[in-house]
Design a protein around this motif. Structure first.
Motif, PDB file in Angstrom:
ATOM      1  N   LYS A  41       7.201 -15.770 -13.639  1.00 55.85           N
ATOM      2  CA  LYS A  41       8.281 -15.754 -12.658  1.00 55.85           C
ATOM      3  C   LYS A  41       8.349 -17.090 -11.927  1.00 55.85           C
ATOM      4  CE  LYS A  41      10.037 -11.485 -12.736  1.00 55.85           C
ATOM      5  NZ  LYS A  41      11.469 -11.179 -12.828  1.00 55.85           N
ATOM      6  N   ILE A  46      11.367 -13.445  -5.349  1.00 47.73           N
ATOM      7  CA  ILE A  46      12.231 -12.555  -6.124  1.00 47.73           C
ATOM      8  C   ILE A  46      11.393 -11.492  -6.815  1.00 47.73           C
ATOM      9  CG2 ILE A  46      13.798 -12.433  -8.104  1.00 47.73           C
ATOM     10  CD1 ILE A  46      14.806 -15.199  -7.382  1.00 47.73           C
ATOM     11  N   ALA A  47      10.257 -11.895  -7.353  1.00 47.68           N
ATOM     12  CA  ALA A  47       9.389 -10.948  -8.033  1.00 47.68           C
ATOM     13  C   ALA A  47       8.887  -9.879  -7.057  1.00 47.68           C
ATOM     14  CB  ALA A  47       8.200 -11.679  -8.658  1.00 47.68           C
ATOM     15  N   SER A  48       8.495 -10.288  -5.835  1.00 46.73           N
ATOM     16  CA  SER A  48       7.988  -9.319  -4.868  1.00 46.73           C
ATOM     17  C   SER A  48       9.090  -8.375  -4.411  1.00 46.73           C
ATOM     18  CB  SER A  48       7.374 -10.042  -3.671  1.00 46.73           C
ATOM     19  OG  SER A  48       8.365 -10.754  -2.954  1.00 46.73           O
ATOM     20  N   ALA A  49      10.307  -8.908  -4.251  1.00 45.55           N
ATOM     21  CA  ALA A  49      11.432  -8.059  -3.847  1.00 45.55           C
ATOM     22  C   ALA A  49      11.731  -7.031  -4.927  1.00 45.55           C
ATOM     23  CB  ALA A  49      12.659  -8.910  -3.559  1.00 45.55           C
ATOM     24  N   ASP A  50      11.736  -7.458  -6.188  1.00 49.26           N
ATOM     25  CA  ASP A  50      11.989  -6.529  -7.291  1.00 49.26           C
ATOM     26  C   ASP A  50      10.918  -5.437  -7.340  1.00 49.26           C
ATOM     27  OD1 ASP A  50      14.202  -7.991  -7.972  1.00 49.26           O
ATOM     28  OD2 ASP A  50      13.230  -9.084  -9.627  1.00 49.26           O
ATOM     29  N   MET A  51       9.662  -5.846  -7.152  1.00 50.82           N
ATOM     30  CA  MET A  51       8.574  -4.876  -7.209  1.00 50.82           C
ATOM     31  C   MET A  51       8.674  -3.881  -6.055  1.00 50.82           C
ATOM     32  SD  MET A  51       4.484  -5.380  -6.765  1.00 50.82           S
ATOM     33  CE  MET A  51       4.812  -5.535  -5.015  1.00 50.82           C
ATOM     34  N   THR A  53      11.336  -3.016  -4.366  1.00 52.47           N
ATOM     35  CA  THR A  53      12.488  -2.150  -4.592  1.00 52.47           C
ATOM     36  C   THR A  53      12.144  -1.033  -5.566  1.00 52.47           C
ATOM     37  OG1 THR A  53      14.051  -3.949  -4.161  1.00 52.47           O
ATOM     38  CG2 THR A  53      14.872  -2.064  -5.406  1.00 52.47           C
ATOM     39  N   ASP A  54      11.403  -1.367  -6.608  1.00 56.25           N
ATOM     40  CA  ASP A  54      11.015  -0.361  -7.594  1.00 56.25           C
ATOM     41  C   ASP A  54      10.077   0.672  -6.976  1.00 56.25           C
ATOM     42  OD1 ASP A  54      10.846   0.594 -10.456  1.00 56.25           O
ATOM     43  OD2 ASP A  54       8.731   0.129 -10.105  1.00 56.25           O
ATOM     44  N   ARG A  57      12.048   2.957  -4.839  1.00 53.78           N
ATOM     45  CA  ARG A  57      12.802   3.893  -5.680  1.00 53.78           C
ATOM     46  C   ARG A  57      11.906   5.053  -6.104  1.00 53.78           C
ATOM     47  NH1 ARG A  57      12.664   5.094 -10.572  1.00 53.78           N
ATOM     48  NH2 ARG A  57      11.244   3.367 -11.072  1.00 53.78           N
ATOM     49  N   TYR A 273       7.932  -7.777   2.380  1.00 52.79           N
ATOM     50  CA  TYR A 273       9.216  -7.223   1.972  1.00 52.79           C
ATOM     51  C   TYR A 273       9.182  -5.697   2.035  1.00 52.79           C
ATOM     52  CZ  TYR A 273      13.461  -6.427  -0.741  1.00 52.79           C
ATOM     53  OH  TYR A 273      14.706  -6.018  -1.140  1.00 52.79           O
ATOM     54  N   LYS A 277      11.444  -3.158   4.350  1.00 52.09           N
ATOM     55  CA  LYS A 277      12.237  -2.086   3.770  1.00 52.09           C
ATOM     56  C   LYS A 277      11.879  -0.751   4.419  1.00 52.09           C
ATOM     57  CE  LYS A 277      14.639  -2.307   0.566  1.00 52.09           C
ATOM     58  NZ  LYS A 277      16.091  -2.457   0.461  1.00 52.09           N
TER      59      LYS A 277
END
Length: 362
Positions: A41, A46-51, A53-54, A57, A273, A277
């Motif tokens: 990455k 960006i990688a931490s935000a994606d993780m 978010t997952d 979820r 992050y 959230k």
């Protein structure tokens, strides 16, 4: 770099639901041969935000499934039950996610005869029942356990000296600032003016008594200082910790909260992050859990970012009995401080309602 995330739904000290999720972020390197070649990455943010978010979820999905199961069970078991059967069901299922619905039903189905007795019985069974009472009925349950207004009425009717009751409630309190109509109702119930006045004064510390060994003129400024001194507890024994220490500097827990910015104290970009959230997008669905639970989760996260409640108390050497006392003192003593806004925001996250008290403080 592996990360774990846990979301917990709690009611008071009881954990109702826990969801766990995990994720990882891959590191990256750059090789120059002859131009830069990136492996992995490029942007860890960006990688931490994606993780994060997952993971959120996964929490949301687990929570939705749990609520659906709870709702189905509740609908099946409560269907067709009368109000007494609903109450018994709640006694047998005190951790139900839908307890508030039954408490609201109990409060709205008050019998015509002995309505106060009905409320007293329900309060003894479910302490949270008071929150569902009308303002008129809730008056009788103001005050500490064992010395609620209705307990004082009973004691007075049994012949207990109201002067003694007044001394007891003023020491134990607090009650509330009664309206003129409420005072009229209390007087009609048999409580004396002195006892009602003691209830209103409860929870406050009287101003310092003048020295009887000397007669000194008291200036307006000295009088104000005495008033402020009466608001402040010079140790950490109060319920609300002061954002400033006796030395006039910010308490360590406030510095920690400001520096953490309610998230970065987790220790990584991913943690920051995820914490943000959790504060801003609590994944509670529908109207099942309500905004009060969301606010409490936010307060819990704020306490954690400030080092925990024990740390907050240990790093404080001044405290207050109430938010109003804190607001009046801080507004008078520290309002001109350059870090006033940051400190108040940090304290309000721990003690919700402080900003509102500041707005009305004189």
């Amino acid at each position: 770099m592996p990360f774990d995330s846990e979301m917990t739904v709690a009611a008071g000290d009881e954990t109702l639901f826990t969801s766990q999720a995990s994720g990882s972020i891959r590191g990256y390197i750059s090789v120059y041969s002859p131009s830069a070649l990136f492996v992995g990455k490029k942007d860890p943010a960006i990688a931490s935000a994606d993780m994060a978010t997952d993971m959120m979820r996964q929490h949301r999905q687990a929570l939705e499934e749990w609520v659906a199961v709870q709702k189905q069970q509740y609908d099946q078991e409560i269907a067709g039950k009368d109000i007494l059967e609903q109450r018994q069901w709640l006694i047998d299922n005190p951790r139900s996610l839908f307890a508030s619905e039954i408490l609201a039903n109990l409060a709205s189905h008050t019998p015509r005869r002995n309505s106060l007795g009905w409320h007293r019985e329900n309060v003894s069974l479910f302490p949270g029942y008071v929150a569902f009472l009308s303002e008129e009925d809730a008056l009788w349950f103001a005050g500490p356990d064992g010395q609620r207004v209705i307990d004082l009425v009973d004691a007075a009717r049994r012949g207990t000296s109201q002067s003694i009751l007044a001394a007891q409630v003023e020491a134990q309190g607090p009650y509330k600032l009664f309206s003129d109509e409420e005072i009229r109702r209390l007087r009609k119930s048999g409580l004396s003016s002195d006892l009602i006045a003691a209830m209103i004064r409860s929870g406050t510390q009287p101003a310092a008594q003048p020295d009887t060994t000397a007669s000194l003129a008291t200036s307006p400024r000295a009088s104000q200082q005495e008033t402020l001194a009466a608001l402040l507890i010079p140790d950490n024994s109060g319920e609300y910790m002061s954002p400033w220490t006796s030395d006039g500097v910010l308490a360590e827990w406030v510095d920690k909260a400001i520096n953490a910015k309610m998230g970065s104290a987790v220790g990584s970009a991913a943690g920051a992050y995820a914490a943000q959230k959790a504060l801003n997008n609590v994944p509670f669905i529908g109207g099942f859990l309500g905004s009060k639970v969301g606010k409490e989760v936010g307060r819990t996260a704020a306490i954690s970012a400030s080092g925990g409640m024990d740390y907050i108390r240990q790093t404080s050497d001044q405290s207050f009995r109430s938010l109003d006392d804190m607001a009046r003192y801080l507004k008078t003593v520290h309002a001109s401080s350059s870090n006033f806004q940051d400190a108040i925001k940090a304290a309000d996250a721990i003690y919700p309602g402080l900003m509102q008290s500041l707005a009305s403080a004189e």
